[in-house]
Design an enzyme around this catalytic site. Structure first.
Site, mmCIF file in Angstrom:
data_model
loop_
_atom_site.group_PDB
_atom_site.id
_atom_site.type_symbol
_atom_site.label_atom_id
_atom_site.label_comp_id
_atom_site.label_asym_id
_atom_site.label_seq_id
_atom_site.Cartn_x
_atom_site.Cartn_y
_atom_site.Cartn_z
ATOM 1 N N ASN A 128 -10.273 0.639 -0.119
ATOM 2 C CA ASN A 128 -9.271 0.541 0.956
ATOM 3 C C ASN A 128 -9.828 0.968 2.305
ATOM 4 O O ASN A 128 -10.338 2.096 2.442
ATOM 5 C CB ASN A 128 -8.093 1.474 0.642
ATOM 6 C CG ASN A 128 -7.219 0.963 -0.482
ATOM 7 O OD1 ASN A 128 -7.576 0.024 -1.181
ATOM 8 N ND2 ASN A 128 -6.066 1.583 -0.642
ATOM 9 N N SER A 179 -12.781 4.497 4.792
ATOM 10 C CA SER A 179 -13.396 4.102 6.062
ATOM 11 C C SER A 179 -14.620 4.966 6.333
ATOM 12 O O SER A 179 -14.664 6.147 5.957
ATOM 13 C CB SER A 179 -12.395 4.265 7.213
ATOM 14 O OG SER A 179 -11.508 3.161 7.246
ATOM 15 N N ASP A 188 0.845 -1.194 0.000
ATOM 16 C CA ASP A 188 0.000 0.000 0.000
ATOM 17 C C ASP A 188 0.889 1.256 0.000
ATOM 18 O O ASP A 188 1.823 1.353 0.803
ATOM 19 C CB ASP A 188 -0.851 -0.041 1.292
ATOM 20 C CG ASP A 188 -1.965 0.984 1.314
ATOM 21 O OD1 ASP A 188 -2.403 1.408 0.236
ATOM 22 O OD2 ASP A 188 -2.408 1.330 2.428
ATOM 23 N N GLY A 228 -7.616 8.519 7.201
ATOM 24 C CA GLY A 228 -7.721 8.814 8.622
ATOM 25 C C GLY A 228 -9.149 8.945 9.113
ATOM 26 O O GLY A 228 -10.110 8.606 8.409
HETATM 27 O O1 G3H Z 1 -3.252 4.798 3.522
HETATM 28 C C1 G3H Z 1 -2.708 4.660 4.615
HETATM 29 C C2 G3H Z 1 -2.972 3.472 5.447
HETATM 30 O O2 G3H Z 1 -4.025 3.742 6.341
HETATM 31 C C3 G3H Z 1 -1.725 3.021 6.121
HETATM 32 O O3 G3H Z 1 -1.359 3.877 7.148
HETATM 33 O O4 G3H Z 1 1.070 4.274 6.790
HETATM 34 O O5 G3H Z 1 0.016 4.586 9.058
HETATM 35 O O6 G3H Z 1 0.330 2.290 8.096
HETATM 36 P P1 G3H Z 1 0.105 3.766 7.804
HETATM 37 P P1 13P Z 2 -8.830 4.941 5.643
HETATM 38 O O1 13P Z 2 -7.932 5.795 6.492
HETATM 39 O O2 13P Z 2 -10.065 5.666 5.268
HETATM 40 O O3 13P Z 2 -9.134 3.624 6.291
HETATM 41 O O4 13P Z 2 -8.056 4.636 4.264
HETATM 42 C C1 13P Z 2 -7.136 3.566 4.180
HETATM 43 C C2 13P Z 2 -6.346 3.580 2.923
HETATM 44 O O5 13P Z 2 -6.638 4.271 1.958
HETATM 45 C C3 13P Z 2 -5.175 2.698 2.850
HETATM 46 O O6 13P Z 2 -4.454 2.883 1.671
HETATM 47 ZN ZN ZN Z 3 -4.485 4.903 0.933
#
Ligand code: G3H
Ligand code: 13P
Ligand code: ZN
Length: 329
Positions: A274, A234, A99, A196
């Site tokens: 996602n 989300s 990701d 977020g």
């Molecule tokens: O798009 C971002 C995802 O929620 C991953 O977040 O880089 O804090 O693991 P992170």
């Molecule tokens: P959210 O923060 O809305 O769960 O999005 C997650 C995301 O896009 C991970 O790539």
């Molecule tokens: Zn993302």
């Protein structure tokens, strides 16, 4: 040593996305950083017979260690088969996806260690540079049959450090050239979602603004039948926000994307959605609740176990009621 994703039991996104496009649903792309999240995702997806994309962010690799995560994911494939067989359910297709990959080197390292799909996120770069970087990853990845997701447009939130707090919606007039010039397998677009738990600045009781379905439609017209991805999807489930606040947390005005808007998007060319923050909220809420209501509890299995149970229910509900992926394995 090079490890192929096939040896580990993963699939790339090709078939998954074609079926999702035809069937009018979206594949869940759930992030994981630890064993309990991964167990919950697998149990929920096997029990609802849903295909799934397991997402590993750069931050997850730093937190949990990339080798440990890889073996956890490999174990999850075996676990999914055992669970399916014990319940007389079909085996589910599982993709291991990087990701928000931010460099060619990171994508390459994932491709060589068993990932079946990578995202190269050049969305903050000027258009031509985004094309150059994305194309270089595609050329490398396709030699190994690994799928590549690119991005055009900027979501507020996690990507804000590169530009601004404001959304920079995808420009539909750029998508054809980007897809043709890079050879990507799917395209993440910005239509008003963001990363977020604070997706809109609205007062309590106010409705969040609608996603820009007009932009999505324009994109679909220009690249018909091409797989589209939604990040930042989300819903920031209010029951869990309230539970966090009730048990000592402080999440003021946390708000997400209404589930009916995601359901609508899932019926279109959007075939990967996602979700990370909702999992974080559920886990935190349950842990807070157990620790607050059972102050003598000090066995992590007790509070992590309850968090895992709540996660399973949340992921099942997403698959059945929001993404429409249940029963599509
Ligand atoms: O798009 C971002 C995802 O929620 C991953 O977040 O880089 O804090 O693991 P992170
Ligand atoms: P959210 O923060 O809305 O769960 O999005 C997650 C995301 O896009 C991970 O790539
Ligand atoms: Zn993302």
């Amino acid at each position: 040593m090079i490890v192929s994703f096939r040896e580990l039991g993963f699939v790339n996104t090709k078939d998954m996305f074609q079926k999702a496009l035809k069937g009018g649903y979206a594949i869940p792309a759930y992030n994981f950083n630890n064993m309990e999240q991964l167990q919950a995702i697998i149990i929920a997806c096997v029990e609802t017979s849903s295909p799934v994309i397991l997402q590993v962010s750069k931050g997850a690799r730093e937190y949990a260690n990339q080798t440990i995560l890889r073996y956890l994911a490999e174990g999850a494939v075996e676990f999914s088969k055992e669970l399916a067989s014990s319940k007389n359910l079909p085996e589910i297709p599982i993709t291991l996806h990087l990701d928000h990959g931010d460099s060619f080197e990171l994508c390459k390292s994932c491709i060589l260690t068993g990932f079946s799909s990578v995202m190269i996120d050049g969305s903050h770069l000027p258009f031509e540079e985004n094309i150059r970087l994305t194309k270089s990853v595609v050329e490398f990845a396709h030699d190994f049959d690994v799928s590549v997701e690119g991005e055009l447009g900027i979501l507020a939130g996690i990507e804000e450090h590169v530009q601004s707090n404001e959304h920079k919606y995808t420009k539909p007039e750029e998508v054809e050239e980007f897809v043709r010039a890079t050879g990507v397998d799917s395209l993440a677009i910005a239509i008003g979602t963001s990363h977020g738990a604070y997706k809109f600045k609205i007062k309590p009781g106010e409705n969040p603004p609608s996603l820009r379905f007009d932009i999505l439609e324009e994109v679909e017209k220009r690249i018909p039948g091409f797989p589209i991805v939604l990040h930042g999807a989300s819903s920031v489930l209010q029951d869990y926000v309230n539970m966090i606040n009730k048990y000592g947390g402080s999440l003021e005005n946390a708000v997400g994307i209404p589930e009916d808007q995601l359901r609508k998007a899932a019926k279109s060319a959007v075939c990967k959605i996602n979700i990370d923050s909702d999992g974080r909220l559920v886990m935190t809420a349950k842990i807070r609740e157990v620790l607050a209501t059972k102050p003598a509890e000090f066995d992590p299995r007790k509070y992590l176990g309850q968090a895992r149970d709540a996660l399973i229910e949340m992921y099942k509900s997403k698959n059945i009621n929001v993404l429409g992926s249940a029963g599509k394995a």
